[in-house]
Design a protein around this motif. Structure first.
Motif, PDB file in Angstrom:
ATOM      1  N   GLU A 162       0.707  -1.121  -0.164  1.00  0.00           N
ATOM      2  CA  GLU A 162       0.004   0.001   0.059  1.00  0.00           C
ATOM      3  C   GLU A 162       0.881   1.222  -0.011  1.00  0.00           C
ATOM      4  O   GLU A 162       0.590   2.370   0.357  1.00  0.00           O
ATOM      5  CB  GLU A 162      -0.978  -0.073   0.986  1.00  0.00           C
ATOM      6  N   LYS A 163       2.168   1.156  -0.493  1.00  0.00           N
ATOM      7  CA  LYS A 163       3.137   2.237  -0.523  1.00  0.00           C
ATOM      8  C   LYS A 163       3.588   2.407  -1.968  1.00  0.00           C
ATOM      9  O   LYS A 163       3.475   1.320  -2.676  1.00  0.00           O
ATOM     10  CB  LYS A 163       4.137   1.957   0.332  1.00  0.00           C
ATOM     11  N   PRO A 164       4.079   3.480  -2.445  1.00  0.00           N
ATOM     12  CA  PRO A 164       4.426   3.430  -3.700  1.00  0.00           C
ATOM     13  C   PRO A 164       5.925   3.039  -4.094  1.00  0.00           C
ATOM     14  O   PRO A 164       6.237   2.820  -5.292  1.00  0.00           O
ATOM     15  CB  PRO A 164       4.472   5.139  -4.195  1.00  0.00           C
ATOM     16  N   LEU A 183      10.928   4.340   0.309  1.00  0.00           N
ATOM     17  CA  LEU A 183      11.112   5.850   0.423  1.00  0.00           C
ATOM     18  C   LEU A 183      12.458   6.396   0.935  1.00  0.00           C
ATOM     19  O   LEU A 183      12.910   5.518   2.027  1.00  0.00           O
ATOM     20  CB  LEU A 183       9.851   6.189   1.168  1.00  0.00           C
ATOM     21  N   ASN A 190       8.078   9.558   5.422  1.00  0.00           N
ATOM     22  CA  ASN A 190       7.108  10.739   5.516  1.00  0.00           C
ATOM     23  C   ASN A 190       6.571  11.337   4.258  1.00  0.00           C
ATOM     24  O   ASN A 190       5.780  12.195   4.263  1.00  0.00           O
ATOM     25  CB  ASN A 190       7.314  11.653   6.807  1.00  0.00           C
ATOM     26  N   ASP A 191       7.408  10.933   3.104  1.00  0.00           N
ATOM     27  CA  ASP A 191       7.199  11.455   1.777  1.00  0.00           C
ATOM     28  C   ASP A 191       7.056  10.850   0.973  1.00  0.00           C
ATOM     29  O   ASP A 191       7.777  10.058   0.261  1.00  0.00           O
ATOM     30  CB  ASP A 191       8.324  12.574   1.634  1.00  0.00           C
ATOM     31  N   GLU A 192       5.683  10.385   0.320  1.00  0.00           N
ATOM     32  CA  GLU A 192       5.404   9.287  -0.689  1.00  0.00           C
ATOM     33  C   GLU A 192       5.861   9.647  -2.033  1.00  0.00           C
ATOM     34  O   GLU A 192       6.104   8.675  -2.829  1.00  0.00           O
ATOM     35  CB  GLU A 192       3.883   9.158  -0.628  1.00  0.00           C
ATOM     36  N   VAL A 223       9.924   8.098  -3.380  1.00  0.00           N
ATOM     37  CA  VAL A 223      10.322   6.780  -4.034  1.00  0.00           C
ATOM     38  C   VAL A 223      11.768   6.732  -4.624  1.00  0.00           C
ATOM     39  O   VAL A 223      12.006   7.468  -5.473  1.00  0.00           O
ATOM     40  CB  VAL A 223       9.269   6.299  -4.916  1.00  0.00           C
ATOM     41  N   HIS A 245       3.427  -0.043  -5.237  1.00  0.00           N
ATOM     42  CA  HIS A 245       1.742  -0.013  -4.929  1.00  0.00           C
ATOM     43  C   HIS A 245       1.073  -0.804  -5.832  1.00  0.00           C
ATOM     44  O   HIS A 245       1.048  -0.606  -7.030  1.00  0.00           O
ATOM     45  CB  HIS A 245       1.204   1.484  -4.943  1.00  0.00           C
TER      46      HIS A 245
END
Lengths: 263, 263
Positions: free
Chosen positions: A187-189, A192, A196-198, A201, A245
């Motif tokens: 569920e993350k791109p 990172l 805290n910064d999507e 990546v 994701h």
């Protein structure tokens, strides 16, 4: 040149959210080429266990699979979740065939040896315990295997087995026959640079860069074993390991999906 | 000449008795040639439904499959029972692969039309809804398909489906490609001339004799629809339909198994 194979694992978090899951399954269906889906469990097994009065047993924070819990995960992972995924994929004209490791003797495992903790009916996958030929037969006839996280020991015992490990074992075993990409959808791109910064990546990590990213603390916590296992799979012949994701799965086609790990 | 295929159905009564089931699975493993196993449910689904507080719904004595019950039969039939059977067969070196009708789109069905009773999520199998080619691909590569009594509608919906009907539909659909015997294993030695005398097995019934046995009352009650369906399968191309005791499955080899129905 070998044909392309995607081995794609979706986590329990994807399974637990019907809308995101539907999006993922439709996109997965559009992905061309040979492909295998591996799915984890989700929270439903825990819920059904509670409803049946089977308590989740933990020793030192580690989940233990006793006989009652094995019956539940077999019902839920290999039955309910697996067949629901297969039926939905079929509705998108993706010729899914749902399997456990027992089916076609695809993945054998051994009950985890008891050291400090007895994990119960949990299976560890040994080298050479994947029947690559059986799985290749299915792929070469247009089937899309969908694996639940249940294996067997070859002596009649089913075993609960980590879905990440199953995906990696499948990718490694099939990399002699296919140019294999191992893909972890969550569920993350991606991985990172700043948790805290999507938008941070890291698009690509080479094996040689991993140690530096770890020692500088950029890769930490749960990501360390994930990436360690990724580079281990690459060392054993997998062409690339991608993590990103679930919504982005079609970006795999143009190498724009999450974080890509290569040799 | 076509290769031989056995389509063997075991009822819930066999599933419910571990010792008899073990005996059957070992003997089934020894049976040479192409084979398919179809299994019913057994009492465990009812027990788990009760434990989960899901009530079995009956209308006019007929069981209704609502959404909660479909989830349970999918868990139990396609998950727990199917994978336990597969793991046990694998321990006997029988290369079982557990399937529902959704897997490989093997068996599609339609939700039973609502007439006097709405049976809920129950599937009826239409002619031509078995993918004989997909199943033949598995058989021709040495897999032994093990079907649970769950199908799908092709639009993402799983459906509860009678196991006897699934076995007959498989046998009919595959009879173009194989000389197919459809076998029903239960807890009696065959069709009895005298229901109180287990030694009174009728060894063979021809289609032309069925009507007479029925009108004279020798074949009555639950046996009538069973035999009606048997002769229907034979009319559609199945070479023979056999009905007898699960313990006797290896007697099929020398045509000494229970009652044999032929054209």
């Amino acid at each position: 040149m070998l044909a392309k194979l995607w081995v794609i694992k979706i986590g329990g978090n994807i399974i637990d959210h019907p809308e995101g899951l539907s999006r993922f399954l439709e996109r997965f269906s559009y992905l061309k080429g040979n492909k295998i889906l591996v799915h984890g469990g989700g929270k439903i097994a825990t819920r059904i266990a509670a409803d049946l009065g089977v308590e989740a047993k933990l020793v030192d924070g580690r989940r233990i699979t006793d006989e009652a819990m094995l019956r539940i995960v077999t019902m839920v992972y290999a039955g309910l979740t697996n067949k629901q995924l297969v039926a939905k994929l079929q509705s998108h004209k993706c010729n899914a065939i749902g399997l456990s490791g027992a089916d076609g003797n695809a993945i054998r495992a051994v009950k985890r040896p008891v050291k400090e903790i007895d994990y119960g009916l949990v299976g560890d996958i040994l080298p050479n315990s994947v029947d690559a030929e059986a799985i290749a037969t299915l792929l070469d006839h247009g089937f899309v295997p969908v694996f639940s996280a249940i294996t067997h020991d070859g002596h009649g015992q089913l075993l609960n087995t980590n879905a990440d490990t199953i995906a990696a074992a499948l990718a490694v075993a099939l990399s002699d026959r296919y140019t294999t990409s191992l893909v972890y959808c969550f569920e993350k791109p991606g991985v990172l640079r700043d948790i805290n910064d999507e938008a941070s990546v890291i698009p690509q990590i080479r094996a040689g860069e991993f140690e530096q990213l770890r020692s500088s603390g950029i890769i930490a916590d749960g990501m360390v074993p994930k990436l360690h296992n990724a580079f281990e799979a690459i060392a054993k012949g997998v062409a690339e390991v991608c993590i990103g994701h679930a919504d982005d799965v079609l970006l795999l086609r143009e190498q724009q999906f999450g974080t890509r790990m290569i040799r």
